[in-house]
Design a protein around this motif. Structure first.
Motif, PDB file in Angstrom:
ATOM      1  N   ASP A 288       0.824  -1.211   0.000  1.00 44.39           N
ATOM      2  CA  ASP A 288       0.000   0.000   0.000  1.00 44.39           C
ATOM      3  C   ASP A 288       0.858   1.261   0.000  1.00 44.39           C
ATOM      4  N   LEU A 289       2.034   1.190   0.636  1.00 42.81           N
ATOM      5  CA  LEU A 289       2.944   2.343   0.650  1.00 42.81           C
ATOM      6  C   LEU A 289       3.658   2.542  -0.690  1.00 42.81           C
ATOM      7  N   GLY A 290       3.631   1.514  -1.537  1.00 43.76           N
ATOM      8  CA  GLY A 290       4.384   1.590  -2.780  1.00 43.76           C
ATOM      9  C   GLY A 290       5.863   1.335  -2.565  1.00 43.76           C
ATOM     10  N   ALA A 291       6.209   0.680  -1.453  1.00 46.25           N
ATOM     11  CA  ALA A 291       7.606   0.381  -1.157  1.00 46.25           C
ATOM     12  C   ALA A 291       8.125  -0.712  -2.092  1.00 46.25           C
ATOM     13  N   THR A 292       9.404  -0.641  -2.389  1.00 48.54           N
ATOM     14  CA  THR A 292      10.023  -1.673  -3.198  1.00 48.54           C
ATOM     15  C   THR A 292      10.071  -2.998  -2.444  1.00 48.54           C
ATOM     16  N   ALA A 293      10.338  -2.923  -1.127  1.00 50.21           N
ATOM     17  CA  ALA A 293      10.548  -4.141  -0.349  1.00 50.21           C
ATOM     18  C   ALA A 293      10.071  -3.945   1.080  1.00 50.21           C
ATOM     19  N   VAL A 294       9.890  -5.064   1.760  1.00 45.39           N
ATOM     20  CA  VAL A 294       9.697  -5.047   3.203  1.00 45.39           C
ATOM     21  C   VAL A 294      10.953  -5.667   3.809  1.00 45.39           C
ATOM     22  N   LEU A 295      11.535  -4.980   4.781  1.00 40.53           N
ATOM     23  CA  LEU A 295      12.790  -5.417   5.383  1.00 40.53           C
ATOM     24  C   LEU A 295      12.514  -6.218   6.640  1.00 40.53           C
ATOM     25  N   THR A 296      13.087  -7.420   6.709  1.00 43.00           N
ATOM     26  CA  THR A 296      12.899  -8.239   7.901  1.00 43.00           C
ATOM     27  C   THR A 296      14.145  -9.038   8.203  1.00 43.00           C
ATOM     28  N   GLY A 297      14.368  -9.282   9.482  1.00 37.46           N
ATOM     29  CA  GLY A 297      15.346 -10.254   9.913  1.00 37.46           C
ATOM     30  C   GLY A 297      14.620 -11.500  10.378  1.00 37.46           C
ATOM     31  N   PRO A 298      15.347 -12.486  10.901  1.00 34.15           N
ATOM     32  CA  PRO A 298      14.700 -13.716  11.351  1.00 34.15           C
ATOM     33  C   PRO A 298      14.081 -13.603  12.721  1.00 34.15           C
TER      34      PRO A 298
ATOM     35  N   GLY B  22      15.980  -5.256  20.151  1.00 34.42           N
ATOM     36  CA  GLY B  22      15.969  -6.539  20.831  1.00 34.42           C
ATOM     37  C   GLY B  22      15.919  -7.719  19.880  1.00 34.42           C
ATOM     38  N   ALA B  23      15.384  -7.510  18.676  1.00 36.87           N
ATOM     39  CA  ALA B  23      15.282  -8.593  17.699  1.00 36.87           C
ATOM     40  C   ALA B  23      16.641  -9.122  17.263  1.00 36.87           C
ATOM     41  N   TRP B  24      17.701  -8.387  17.564  1.00 36.66           N
ATOM     42  CA  TRP B  24      19.051  -8.810  17.185  1.00 36.66           C
ATOM     43  C   TRP B  24      19.862  -9.303  18.381  1.00 36.66           C
TER      44      TRP B  24
ATOM     45  N   LEU C   7      16.044  -9.392   3.148  1.00 35.39           N
ATOM     46  CA  LEU C   7      16.546  -9.961   4.385  1.00 35.39           C
ATOM     47  C   LEU C   7      17.680  -9.132   4.964  1.00 35.39           C
ATOM     48  N   GLU C   8      17.577  -8.838   6.261  1.00 40.01           N
ATOM     49  CA  GLU C   8      18.651  -8.217   7.024  1.00 40.01           C
ATOM     50  C   GLU C   8      19.350  -9.343   7.784  1.00 40.01           C
ATOM     51  N   CYS C   9      20.670  -9.364   7.715  1.00 43.06           N
ATOM     52  CA  CYS C   9      21.450 -10.443   8.301  1.00 43.06           C
ATOM     53  C   CYS C   9      22.322  -9.918   9.441  1.00 43.06           C
ATOM     54  N   HIS C  10      22.775 -10.820  10.311  1.00 44.01           N
ATOM     55  CA  HIS C  10      23.632 -10.406  11.426  1.00 44.01           C
ATOM     56  C   HIS C  10      24.297 -11.643  12.017  1.00 44.01           C
ATOM     57  N   VAL C  11      25.531 -11.466  12.490  1.00 49.40           N
ATOM     58  CA  VAL C  11      26.263 -12.606  13.050  1.00 49.40           C
ATOM     59  C   VAL C  11      25.590 -13.170  14.296  1.00 49.40           C
ATOM     60  N   ALA C  12      24.787 -12.366  14.995  1.00 41.78           N
ATOM     61  CA  ALA C  12      24.093 -12.848  16.194  1.00 41.78           C
ATOM     62  C   ALA C  12      22.761 -13.496  15.868  1.00 41.78           C
TER      63      ALA C  12
ATOM     64  N   ASP D 213      24.457  -5.458   4.433  1.00 39.37           N
ATOM     65  CA  ASP D 213      24.978  -4.597   5.492  1.00 39.37           C
ATOM     66  C   ASP D 213      26.242  -5.265   6.019  1.00 39.37           C
ATOM     67  N   PRO D 214      27.393  -4.992   5.392  1.00 43.75           N
ATOM     68  CA  PRO D 214      28.611  -5.735   5.730  1.00 43.75           C
ATOM     69  C   PRO D 214      29.034  -5.634   7.188  1.00 43.75           C
ATOM     70  N   VAL D 215      28.770  -4.505   7.841  1.00 47.61           N
ATOM     71  CA  VAL D 215      29.151  -4.382   9.246  1.00 47.61           C
ATOM     72  C   VAL D 215      28.466  -5.455  10.085  1.00 47.61           C
ATOM     73  N   ASN D 216      27.252  -5.831   9.716  1.00 50.32           N
ATOM     74  CA  ASN D 216      26.531  -6.872  10.457  1.00 50.32           C
ATOM     75  C   ASN D 216      27.186  -8.246  10.341  1.00 50.32           C
ATOM     76  N   PHE D 217      28.064  -8.404   9.342  1.00 52.05           N
ATOM     77  CA  PHE D 217      28.758  -9.672   9.146  1.00 52.05           C
ATOM     78  C   PHE D 217      30.183  -9.646   9.714  1.00 52.05           C
ATOM     79  N   ILE D 218      30.542  -8.593  10.426  1.00 49.68           N
ATOM     80  CA  ILE D 218      31.867  -8.532  11.051  1.00 49.68           C
ATOM     81  C   ILE D 218      31.721  -9.005  12.490  1.00 49.68           C
TER      82      ILE D 218
END
Length: 306
Positions: free
Chosen positions: A97-107, A125-127, A162-167, A193-198
């Motif tokens: 409805d917003l016309g967004a290209t994507a919805v961003l989510t992590g696990p 807290g989700a991370w 998808l948003e990713c993270h080492v944690a 997001d390369p910083v999330n993979f460090i």
């Protein structure tokens, strides 16, 4: 490439967004924006979302991503996993409805303390780490959740980014690639997001190698990215801390070169920090890009007034 931003200027409540907010984003040089609305997605009406969509379209700023609310898509309790999936599917509807290209989510996380946070803090807290975030079982549950959500993404004409993270369950580039390929949907992609993979001292001291490895593994699936910096604090207990662009040791020359090659029309978002930090980061990225012979595409023209 195009420059976007998240978490600044635009209010976190959807009904408070005005044309003046969108104009301010544009005046600051941002071509895109990733929404961070705190409203319960089940309460956001189509009319509310389309009003904001019209404001952004008239202001010449793209809504690049809408928040997916970071619900636990990996929960071992099927009732809880299904509830999280329903939140993501409703966020997908709002994104459409917003016309967004994507919805961003992590696990999401299985850290029990994160569930007690108020809505405006839950995205952090989700991370939070938990030993049960890792391993084959949460990966399998995430794949199942994403397969179901991808059907809704196709129906509403948006991508799941998808948003990713080492944690998190998506703890490495290889894990992210394997999950996307197992889901098997063209509607599931990566926000890099390369910083999330460090996650180690060795990776911190050679961000160039880490960046190249991330892009080598994930290149076919990248649709957007986040720009922030990282620093290693001095105390003996390892503490890697994300900081604004320019305040750490991240190799932005390599990142920009690889991002431009992988995603030439994609949005790179400055995130997590106040407007002043975002503006300084924007200036640094523009300068670095110019030195590399790269450029950020300007925003589309704003609509003419009545």
């Amino acid at each position: 490439m195009r420059l976007g931003v998240s978490g600044v200027v635009i209010p976190h409540r959807i009904d408070r967004v005005s044309a003046a907010h969108v104009a301010e984003l544009r005046e600051h040089g941002f071509a895109g924006f990733a929404t961070r609305f705190w409203d319960n997605p089940f309460t956001i009406t189509t009319e509310q979302a389309r009003r904001v969509r019209a404001l952004f379209e008239a202001g010449g700023v793209t809504i690049t991503q809408a928040t997916g609310y970071w619900q636990p898509l990996i929960h071992p309790d099927e009732t809880e996993r299904s509830a999280g999936l329903r939140v993501l599917c409703e966020a997908i509807r709002v994104a459409g409805d917003l016309g967004a290209t994507a919805v961003l989510t992590g696990p999401g996380t299985l850290n029990p303390r994160s569930a007690d946070l108020p809505d405006e803090q839950r995205r952090w807290g989700a991370w939070w780490p938990d030993r049960h975030n890792h391993g084959p079982a949460p990966v399998d549950r995430l794949i199942r959740s994403l397969r179901e959500a991808a059907v809704e993404a196709q129906r509403h004409g948006v991508l799941i980014s998808l948003e990713c993270h080492v944690a998190s369950t998506i703890e490495s580039p290889e894990c992210a690639r394997d999950i996307i390929e197992a889901v098997g949907s063209p509607h599931v992609k990566i926000n890099v997001d390369p910083v999330n993979f460090i996650g180690t001292i060795a990776e911190y001291f050679d961000t160039t190698a880490r960046i190249n490895h991330i892009f080598d593994v994930l290149d076919p699936y990248i649709i957007s990215g986040d720009a922030k910096d990282v620093t290693l604090e001095d105390p003996a207990v390892v503490h890697l801390k994300e900081v604004p662009v320019g305040a750490g040791s991240f190799d932005f020359d390599t990142f920009l070169a690889r991002f431009a090659r992988s995603c030439p029309d994609g949005f790179l978002h400055l995130e997590h920090f106040p407007l002043d930090d975002a503006l300084r980061g924007q200036a640094i990225l523009r300068d670095r890009a110019a030195r590399l012979g790269l450029a950020f595409t300007a925003a589309v023209p704003a609509a003419a007034g009545p």
